[in-house]
Scaffold this active site. Structure first.
Site, short mmCIF file in Angstrom:
data_model
loop_
_atom_site.label_atom_id
_atom_site.label_comp_id
_atom_site.label_asym_id
_atom_site.label_seq_id
_atom_site.Cartn_x
_atom_site.Cartn_y
_atom_site.Cartn_z
N ASP A 1 -63.16 38.42 -36.63
CA ASP A 1 -62.53 39.34 -35.98
C ASP A 1 -62.96 40.38 -34.72
O ASP A 1 -64.51 40.43 -34.77
CB ASP A 1 -63.32 40.79 -36.90
CG ASP A 1 -62.72 42.33 -36.78
OD1 ASP A 1 -61.93 42.64 -35.40
OD2 ASP A 1 -63.17 43.13 -37.34
N GLY B 1 -52.85 46.27 -34.82
CA GLY B 1 -53.12 44.80 -34.24
C GLY B 1 -55.02 44.20 -34.32
O GLY B 1 -55.00 46.06 -34.51
N ASP C 1 -55.63 45.70 -31.36
CA ASP C 1 -55.71 47.02 -30.81
C ASP C 1 -56.77 48.28 -31.64
O ASP C 1 -57.19 48.34 -31.43
CB ASP C 1 -54.58 47.39 -29.78
CG ASP C 1 -54.27 48.53 -29.39
OD1 ASP C 1 -55.05 49.18 -28.76
OD2 ASP C 1 -53.34 49.21 -28.84
#
Ligand code: AR6
Length: 353
Positions: A9, A31, A33
């Site tokens: 991540d 997403g 962002d």
């Protein structure tokens, strides 16, 4: 410095900068962002509001607020519209501009998601190709550690043809290992030795002679070994020491007419590690580093095995990693980044670093 493909991540990475796959407003979205804005907190949105958006293919930089990195570089990838609307050039520009900004802000490490490959629909294998091509070109001229973060591996695939070819190669050679001619021969030899011994014993029972006499040849065979070894002193043996890995590497670099930096960059190995190897004639590299250099030097399979042996390793047909390396060498494909994509796809360790 090298490229690393990792599965993570991106909001968790402690590198100098992470790149955000944003939209033209720079005011957040879904997403990656959305994940970045959530993890960074309100401060990021407030700073983004001052930027007055960003054009597709361009990049802007902000602070990172609650994220563990120092900066966030926001870039806007193209929406995929079939690939004939300048998508590739725009995507290349995203990577180039982001790297340029990272350099201006003296970042030593930066992490990219696969820009445009989510909501914007850019095919993941092609998006990855663009990322690797632009980043590797940049790294030929610049020192930086660049992570390419693959988030959802299930959805990500290398070219289906390449995947199928590698898989076929692995399958064929796994089979070969288990019916391996050498293995069969060895087994045959062992069997005939046992049979020979049994024959001797069998004859003995017929001849009714003492068993010890009959097994003597076998004993002689095993006793002969220590006698032979004893002919050489340890000093003699050490005097025969062969060319080391480091020596072979430096010799091959010269023979190929490469510079050191051409070689370690092509090997996806960082400068510090290379100078350790250069300065220590007995340096023991990891297997992935040793192979990375063999790939950078475009050695054939025999030479690769020879170089690996210097570092105490071999290539076997008993594991996927070795077979994938062998597949690429046999195909004459020495692009380390493509090899790493394939290794990543098959859950294997990557080359270089
Ligand atoms: N870490 C790393 N990668 C991630 C993460 C994460 N936390 N989350 C998603 N990805 P996308 P785009 C991967 O859709 O295609 C937004 O709404 C994801 O699997 O985030 O450029 C923006 O506001 C995919 O491979 O970006 C824009 O409107 C990659 O990141 C639009 O989406 C990019 O997927 C931009 O679309």
């Amino acid at each position: 410095m090298p490229i690393q493909i990792i599965r993570e991540d991106i909001t968790k990475l402690r590198c100098d900068a992470i790149v955000n796959a944003a939209n033209n407003s720079l005011l957040g979205g879904g997403g990656v962002d959305g994940a970045i804005h959530r993890a960074a907190g309100k401060g990021l949105l407030l700073e983004c509001m001052k930027l007055k958006g960003c054009k597709t293919g361009q990049a802007k930089i902000t602070g990172a607020y609650k994220l563990p990195c120092k900066y966030v570089i926001h870039t806007v990838g193209p929406v995929w519209r079939g690939g004939t609307n300048g998508e590739k050039e725009l995507l290349e520009s995203c990577y180039r501009e982001s790297l340029q900004l990272a350099k201006e802000y003296e970042c030593e490490s930066v992490a990219f998601p696969l820009i445009s490959s989510g909501v914007y629909g850019y095919p993941k294998d092609q998006a990855l190709r663009v990322a690797i091509d632009v980043i590797s070109a940049f790294l030929l001229e610049n020192d930086m550690l660049v992570y390419v973060v693959i988030f959802d591996k299930a959805a990500y695939k290398i070219s289906e043809k390449l995947f199928a070819d590698i898989k076929e190669y692995i399958d064929d050679h796994y089979v070969e290992t288990h019916t391996d001619a050498h293995f069969e021969r060895m087994r045959g030899e062992q069997c005939s030795q046992i049979l020979e011994a049994e024959e001797v014993c069998f004859e003995t029972t017929f001849l009714d002679e003492p068993v010890t006499q009959q097994v003597e040849p076998v004993k002689e065979l095993s006793l002969a070994m220590p006698k032979q070894v004893a002919k050489f002193s340890l000093e003699d043996k050490l005097g025969e020491i062969d060319e080391s890995f480091s020596e072979m590497l430096l010799r091959k670099i010269d023979e190929k007419g490469m510079t050191d930096s051409e070689c370690y960059k092509k090997a996806n190995v960082d400068r510090k590690l290379f100078s350790k190897i250069r300065n220590n004639v007995h340096y023991s590299p990891s297997k992935t580093t040793a192979i990375a250099f063999a790939i950078a030097l475009e050695l054939n399979l025999e030479e690769t095995k020879d170089m690996l042996m210097k570092a105490g390793f071999a290539l076997s047909h008993s594991n996927k990693f070795d077979l994938i390396i062998e597949y690429f060498i046999q195909s004459g494909n020495y692009n380390i980044f493509e090899i790493n994509e394939a290794l990543f796809m098959f859950d294997q360790s990557l080359l270089g670093m």
